[in-house]
Design a protein around this motif. Sequence first.
Motif, PDB file in Angstrom:
ATOM      1  N   LYS A 164       0.829  -1.201   0.000  1.00  0.00           N
ATOM      2  CA  LYS A 164       0.000   0.000   0.000  1.00  0.00           C
ATOM      3  C   LYS A 164       0.863   1.250   0.000  1.00  0.00           C
ATOM      4  O   LYS A 164       1.981   1.268   0.511  1.00  0.00           O
ATOM      5  N   ARG A 165       0.307   2.314  -0.566  1.00  0.00           N
ATOM      6  CA  ARG A 165       0.956   3.623  -0.510  1.00  0.00           C
ATOM      7  C   ARG A 165       0.432   4.352   0.709  1.00  0.00           C
ATOM      8  O   ARG A 165      -0.774   4.343   0.999  1.00  0.00           O
ATOM      9  N   ILE A 166       1.350   5.004   1.424  1.00  0.00           N
ATOM     10  CA  ILE A 166       0.938   5.730   2.611  1.00  0.00           C
ATOM     11  C   ILE A 166       1.700   7.034   2.713  1.00  0.00           C
ATOM     12  O   ILE A 166       2.861   7.121   2.301  1.00  0.00           O
ATOM     13  N   MET A 167       1.030   8.053   3.232  1.00  0.00           N
ATOM     14  CA  MET A 167       1.655   9.353   3.406  1.00  0.00           C
ATOM     15  C   MET A 167       1.565   9.769   4.861  1.00  0.00           C
ATOM     16  O   MET A 167       0.494   9.695   5.477  1.00  0.00           O
ATOM     17  N   LEU A 168       2.676  10.222   5.391  1.00  0.00           N
ATOM     18  CA  LEU A 168       2.730  10.791   6.733  1.00  0.00           C
ATOM     19  C   LEU A 168       2.946  12.293   6.581  1.00  0.00           C
ATOM     20  O   LEU A 168       3.784  12.722   5.787  1.00  0.00           O
ATOM     21  N   GLU A 169       2.189  13.046   7.364  1.00  0.00           N
ATOM     22  CA  GLU A 169       2.251  14.494   7.191  1.00  0.00           C
ATOM     23  C   GLU A 169       2.816  15.182   8.441  1.00  0.00           C
ATOM     24  O   GLU A 169       2.626  14.722   9.565  1.00  0.00           O
ATOM     25  N   CYS A 170       3.480  16.284   8.186  1.00  0.00           N
ATOM     26  CA  CYS A 170       4.084  17.076   9.255  1.00  0.00           C
ATOM     27  C   CYS A 170       3.812  18.544   8.992  1.00  0.00           C
ATOM     28  O   CYS A 170       4.027  19.027   7.867  1.00  0.00           O
ATOM     29  N   SER A 171       3.365  19.235  10.030  1.00  0.00           N
ATOM     30  CA  SER A 171       3.151  20.674   9.941  1.00  0.00           C
ATOM     31  C   SER A 171       3.810  21.342  11.127  1.00  0.00           C
ATOM     32  O   SER A 171       3.854  20.779  12.224  1.00  0.00           O
ATOM     33  N   GLN A 172       4.325  22.554  10.902  1.00  0.00           N
ATOM     34  CA  GLN A 172       4.972  23.283  11.991  1.00  0.00           C
ATOM     35  C   GLN A 172       4.561  24.750  11.984  1.00  0.00           C
ATOM     36  O   GLN A 172       4.317  25.333  10.934  1.00  0.00           O
ATOM     37  N   THR A 173       4.460  25.287  13.183  1.00  0.00           N
ATOM     38  CA  THR A 173       4.103  26.694  13.349  1.00  0.00           C
ATOM     39  C   THR A 173       5.271  27.494  13.921  1.00  0.00           C
ATOM     40  O   THR A 173       5.100  28.622  14.373  1.00  0.00           O
ATOM     41  N   LYS A 174       6.458  26.900  13.900  1.00  0.00           N
ATOM     42  CA  LYS A 174       7.627  27.568  14.479  1.00  0.00           C
ATOM     43  C   LYS A 174       8.267  28.560  13.505  1.00  0.00           C
ATOM     44  O   LYS A 174       9.153  29.302  13.903  1.00  0.00           O
ATOM     45  N   GLY A 175       7.862  28.501  12.244  1.00  0.00           N
ATOM     46  CA  GLY A 175       8.458  29.406  11.263  1.00  0.00           C
ATOM     47  C   GLY A 175       9.868  28.998  10.851  1.00  0.00           C
ATOM     48  O   GLY A 175      10.618  29.825  10.315  1.00  0.00           O
ATOM     49  N   HIS A 176      10.235  27.760  11.092  1.00  0.00           N
ATOM     50  CA  HIS A 176      11.572  27.292  10.753  1.00  0.00           C
ATOM     51  C   HIS A 176      11.696  26.950   9.271  1.00  0.00           C
ATOM     52  O   HIS A 176      10.747  26.485   8.641  1.00  0.00           O
ATOM     53  N   ASP A 177      12.904  27.165   8.754  1.00  0.00           N
ATOM     54  CA  ASP A 177      13.154  26.840   7.354  1.00  0.00           C
ATOM     55  C   ASP A 177      13.424  25.349   7.150  1.00  0.00           C
ATOM     56  O   ASP A 177      13.101  24.780   6.131  1.00  0.00           O
ATOM     57  N   ARG A 178      14.066  24.729   8.141  1.00  0.00           N
ATOM     58  CA  ARG A 178      14.596  23.379   7.959  1.00  0.00           C
ATOM     59  C   ARG A 178      13.667  22.341   8.562  1.00  0.00           C
ATOM     60  O   ARG A 178      13.224  22.495   9.700  1.00  0.00           O
ATOM     61  N   MET A 179      13.423  21.294   7.793  1.00  0.00           N
ATOM     62  CA  MET A 179      12.578  20.201   8.275  1.00  0.00           C
ATOM     63  C   MET A 179      13.221  18.870   7.945  1.00  0.00           C
ATOM     64  O   MET A 179      13.966  18.745   6.955  1.00  0.00           O
ATOM     65  N   TYR A 180      12.939  17.868   8.788  1.00  0.00           N
ATOM     66  CA  TYR A 180      13.618  16.578   8.721  1.00  0.00           C
ATOM     67  C   TYR A 180      12.610  15.452   8.969  1.00  0.00           C
ATOM     68  O   TYR A 180      11.650  15.626   9.713  1.00  0.00           O
ATOM     69  N   TRP A 181      12.882  14.301   8.367  1.00  0.00           N
ATOM     70  CA  TRP A 181      12.154  13.080   8.697  1.00  0.00           C
ATOM     71  C   TRP A 181      13.145  12.023   9.183  1.00  0.00           C
ATOM     72  O   TRP A 181      14.175  11.766   8.537  1.00  0.00           O
ATOM     73  N   TYR A 182      12.808  11.425  10.351  1.00  0.00           N
ATOM     74  CA  TYR A 182      13.616  10.366  10.939  1.00  0.00           C
ATOM     75  C   TYR A 182      12.731   9.134  11.162  1.00  0.00           C
ATOM     76  O   TYR A 182      11.521   9.246  11.312  1.00  0.00           O
ATOM     77  N   ARG A 183      13.366   7.986  11.250  1.00  0.00           N
ATOM     78  CA  ARG A 183      12.680   6.824  11.772  1.00  0.00           C
ATOM     79  C   ARG A 183      13.461   6.280  12.963  1.00  0.00           C
ATOM     80  O   ARG A 183      14.700   6.378  13.016  1.00  0.00           O
ATOM     81  N   GLN A 184      12.712   5.767  13.942  1.00  0.00           N
ATOM     82  CA  GLN A 184      13.338   5.201  15.126  1.00  0.00           C
ATOM     83  C   GLN A 184      13.052   3.719  15.173  1.00  0.00           C
ATOM     84  O   GLN A 184      11.896   3.296  15.082  1.00  0.00           O
TER      85      GLN A 184
END
Lengths: 113, 115
Positions: free
Chosen positions: B17-37
């Motif tokens: 299956k295809r799946i999408m995980l979404e991330c939103s931020q209100t900090k006004g930061h330029d840099r965003m990252y995705w990690y897995r643990q």
Amino acid sequence: DQQVKQNSPSLSVQEGRISILNCDYTNSMFDYFLWYKKYPAEGPTFLISISSIKDKNEDGRFTVFLNKSAKHLSLHIVPSQPGDSAVYFCAARVKAAGNKLTFGGGTRVLVKP
Amino acid sequence: DADVTQTPRNRITKTGKRIMLECSQTKGHDRMYWYRQDPGLGLRLIYYSFDVKDINKGEISDGYSVSRQAQAKFSLSLESAIPNQTALYFCATSDEDRAGSGEQYFGPGTRLTVT
């Protein structure tokens, strides 16, 4: 090959005593080291950091020590409190590589009342 | 309200299956990252983005893709999910001005299970 290693997966300590968490690294280009704390069902939160040009940084009950020659850092928590029970991650960064963090595997700390 | 939010918080999906995980931020930061643990392996970087037009692969990008729809939104997609992608996924942000220490701010995580 893990560049940042936390060799102790868990640690149990009595309330009021010192907790010592260790972290070893292999990349001599790391210029900043950070510790993060993570509670279950939450994201990691920043705890304390140290620049590679320093050997100690202190913030309240938390102190981080850096031994560059040994490529080793440690986090001391004194005194330990039950609320400190969490997973602690050591992380390191090479600024020239764009602020990417390399994490260790984590140490689970349990502080017993 | 949380500064970095992730949806969904939990997801169970089937292989392929295809799946999408979404991330939103209100900090006004330029840099965003995705990690897995994964247990014993800490957090490993999948993708990172320094602005809307700058997306880079991390150490374990195979099998993943990302989209930076706006400064505040960074999505991670698994085009065809496989069981070894079962993990806890975290989004993080950082401010270029604070890059002196490398401090990043994490969302609460998405627990993904692929059966």
